[in-house]
Design a protein around this motif. Structure first.
Motif, PDB file in Angstrom:
ATOM      1  N   ASN A   1       0.810  -1.226   0.000  1.00 44.52           N
ATOM      2  CA  ASN A   1       0.000   0.000   0.000  1.00 44.52           C
ATOM      3  C   ASN A   1       0.842   1.274   0.000  1.00 44.52           C
ATOM      4  N   GLY A   2       2.140   1.115  -0.132  1.00 49.14           N
ATOM      5  CA  GLY A   2       3.006   2.278  -0.202  1.00 49.14           C
ATOM      6  C   GLY A   2       3.390   2.886   1.129  1.00 49.14           C
ATOM      7  N   ALA A   3       2.952   2.297   2.213  1.00 49.22           N
ATOM      8  CA  ALA A   3       3.216   2.877   3.531  1.00 49.22           C
ATOM      9  C   ALA A   3       4.654   2.652   3.990  1.00 49.22           C
ATOM     10  N   SER A   4       5.296   1.629   3.451  1.00 51.22           N
ATOM     11  CA  SER A   4       6.681   1.310   3.844  1.00 51.22           C
ATOM     12  C   SER A   4       7.559   1.274   2.612  1.00 51.22           C
ATOM     13  N   THR A   5       8.660   1.995   2.696  1.00 45.55           N
ATOM     14  CA  THR A   5       9.614   2.022   1.596  1.00 45.55           C
ATOM     15  C   THR A   5      11.020   1.751   2.115  1.00 45.55           C
ATOM     16  N   TYR A   6      11.858   1.233   1.232  1.00 46.25           N
ATOM     17  CA  TYR A   6      13.212   0.831   1.584  1.00 46.25           C
ATOM     18  C   TYR A   6      14.141   1.258   0.451  1.00 46.25           C
ATOM     19  N   TYR A   7      15.349   1.676   0.834  1.00 48.28           N
ATOM     20  CA  TYR A   7      16.289   2.176  -0.167  1.00 48.28           C
ATOM     21  C   TYR A   7      17.698   1.647   0.091  1.00 48.28           C
ATOM     22  N   ALA A   8      18.426   1.448  -0.985  1.00 47.51           N
ATOM     23  CA  ALA A   8      19.850   1.189  -0.860  1.00 47.51           C
ATOM     24  C   ALA A   8      20.520   2.467  -0.372  1.00 47.51           C
ATOM     25  N   ASP A   9      21.579   2.322   0.402  1.00 50.36           N
ATOM     26  CA  ASP A   9      22.276   3.494   0.931  1.00 50.36           C
ATOM     27  C   ASP A   9      22.757   4.412  -0.187  1.00 50.36           C
ATOM     28  N   SER A  10      23.112   3.835  -1.307  1.00 52.51           N
ATOM     29  CA  SER A  10      23.682   4.600  -2.412  1.00 52.51           C
ATOM     30  C   SER A  10      22.680   5.555  -3.071  1.00 52.51           C
ATOM     31  N   VAL A  11      21.385   5.319  -2.857  1.00 56.77           N
ATOM     32  CA  VAL A  11      20.370   6.162  -3.504  1.00 56.77           C
ATOM     33  C   VAL A  11      19.500   6.906  -2.510  1.00 56.77           C
ATOM     34  N   LYS A  12      19.689   6.630  -1.231  1.00 53.74           N
ATOM     35  CA  LYS A  12      18.864   7.245  -0.203  1.00 53.74           C
ATOM     36  C   LYS A  12      19.004   8.762  -0.246  1.00 53.74           C
ATOM     37  N   GLY A  13      17.863   9.452  -0.232  1.00 51.52           N
ATOM     38  CA  GLY A  13      17.866  10.910  -0.302  1.00 51.52           C
ATOM     39  C   GLY A  13      17.827  11.456  -1.716  1.00 51.52           C
ATOM     40  N   ARG A  14      18.083  10.605  -2.704  1.00 50.57           N
ATOM     41  CA  ARG A  14      18.059  11.047  -4.105  1.00 50.57           C
ATOM     42  C   ARG A  14      16.926  10.408  -4.894  1.00 50.57           C
ATOM     43  N   PHE A  15      16.598   9.164  -4.573  1.00 52.26           N
ATOM     44  CA  PHE A  15      15.557   8.429  -5.286  1.00 52.26           C
ATOM     45  C   PHE A  15      14.323   8.292  -4.400  1.00 52.26           C
ATOM     46  N   THR A  16      13.143   8.273  -5.039  1.00 54.11           N
ATOM     47  CA  THR A  16      11.889   8.059  -4.322  1.00 54.11           C
ATOM     48  C   THR A  16      11.052   7.030  -5.055  1.00 54.11           C
ATOM     49  N   ILE A  17      10.677   5.983  -4.343  1.00 52.58           N
ATOM     50  CA  ILE A  17       9.807   4.957  -4.902  1.00 52.58           C
ATOM     51  C   ILE A  17       8.370   5.250  -4.499  1.00 52.58           C
ATOM     52  N   SER A  18       7.444   4.997  -5.414  1.00 53.97           N
ATOM     53  CA  SER A  18       6.033   5.205  -5.115  1.00 53.97           C
ATOM     54  C   SER A  18       5.208   4.276  -5.987  1.00 53.97           C
TER      55      SER A  18
ATOM     56  N   TYR B   1       6.573   3.665  -9.582  1.00 53.13           N
ATOM     57  CA  TYR B   1       7.450   4.703 -10.112  1.00 53.13           C
ATOM     58  C   TYR B   1       8.766   4.740  -9.339  1.00 53.13           C
ATOM     59  N   LEU B   2       9.781   5.283  -9.986  1.00 53.90           N
ATOM     60  CA  LEU B   2      11.034   5.579  -9.313  1.00 53.90           C
ATOM     61  C   LEU B   2      11.481   6.961  -9.797  1.00 53.90           C
ATOM     62  N   GLN B   3      11.359   7.938  -8.928  1.00 56.45           N
ATOM     63  CA  GLN B   3      11.837   9.286  -9.227  1.00 56.45           C
ATOM     64  C   GLN B   3      13.305   9.360  -8.843  1.00 56.45           C
ATOM     65  N   MET B   4      14.137   9.671  -9.812  1.00 55.10           N
ATOM     66  CA  MET B   4      15.579   9.690  -9.596  1.00 55.10           C
ATOM     67  C   MET B   4      16.085  11.117  -9.793  1.00 55.10           C
ATOM     68  N   ASN B   5      16.580  11.704  -8.730  1.00 56.00           N
ATOM     69  CA  ASN B   5      17.124  13.064  -8.769  1.00 56.00           C
ATOM     70  C   ASN B   5      18.622  13.036  -8.484  1.00 56.00           C
ATOM     71  N   SER B   6      19.282  14.119  -8.793  1.00 54.96           N
ATOM     72  CA  SER B   6      20.724  14.259  -8.539  1.00 54.96           C
ATOM     73  C   SER B   6      21.485  13.040  -9.042  1.00 54.96           C
ATOM     74  N   LEU B   7      21.200  12.662 -10.263  1.00 57.39           N
ATOM     75  CA  LEU B   7      21.803  11.450 -10.820  1.00 57.39           C
ATOM     76  C   LEU B   7      23.310  11.595 -10.955  1.00 57.39           C
ATOM     77  N   LYS B   8      23.985  10.473 -10.758  1.00 57.78           N
ATOM     78  CA  LYS B   8      25.441  10.407 -10.839  1.00 57.78           C
ATOM     79  C   LYS B   8      25.841   9.402 -11.917  1.00 57.78           C
ATOM     80  N   PRO B   9      27.038   9.524 -12.470  1.00 57.75           N
ATOM     81  CA  PRO B   9      27.474   8.547 -13.472  1.00 57.75           C
ATOM     82  C   PRO B   9      27.411   7.108 -12.950  1.00 57.75           C
ATOM     83  N   GLU B  10      27.640   6.916 -11.665  1.00 58.08           N
ATOM     84  CA  GLU B  10      27.593   5.558 -11.111  1.00 58.08           C
ATOM     85  C   GLU B  10      26.180   5.002 -11.014  1.00 58.08           C
TER      86      GLU B  10
END
Length: 125
Positions: free
Chosen positions: A54-71, A80-89
């Motif tokens: 239901n979208g109430a709980s989300t989990y992220y890899a440390d490498s994307v935390k704070g930059r990506f948002t799952i919904s 969806y996966l909103q990806m901001n501040s993208l890096k070459p890696e």
């Protein structure tokens, strides 16, 4: 037959944004946990983010935390996966997959399936 179709990948400069979508059919979408994974060139598939039924709980890899948002939008059977501040890696093929339960019980690729065909994300420096 379960089908997951990713879209929204492309080429973007470092610091840019992309929004990936995963459209699902053939499963009870609102009862399934879902996840995003990626496979960089020459590397193994790795966890990116996951979301419970239901979208109430989300989990992220440390490498994307704070930059990506799952919904997810259960009315549209789409994640969806909103990806901001993208890096070459972040360059990789991105896959979506369904989990076996409503809750996220694992973040390992082996714990998810079926899988979509993937969408390429390339971040230039």
């Amino acid at each position: 037959q379960v089908q997951l179709v990713e879209s929204g990948g492309g080429l973007v400069q470092a610091g840019g944004s992309l929004r990936l979508s995963c459209a699902a059919s053939g499963l009870t979408f609102s009862s399934a946990a879902l996840g995003w994974f990626r496979q960089p060139p020459g590397k193994e598939r790795e966890f990116v983010a996951a979301i419970n039924y239901n979208g109430a709980s989300t989990y992220y890899a440390d490498s994307v935390k704070g930059r990506f948002t799952i919904s997810r939008d259960n009315a549209k059977n789409t994640m969806y996966l909103q990806m901001n501040s993208l890096k070459p890696e972040d360059t990789a093929v991105y896959y979506c997959a369904a989990g076996p339960l409503a809750a996220v019980v694992t973040t390992t690729p082996n714990g998810f399936g079926p899988w979509g065909q993937g969408t390429q994300v390339t971040v230039s420096s």
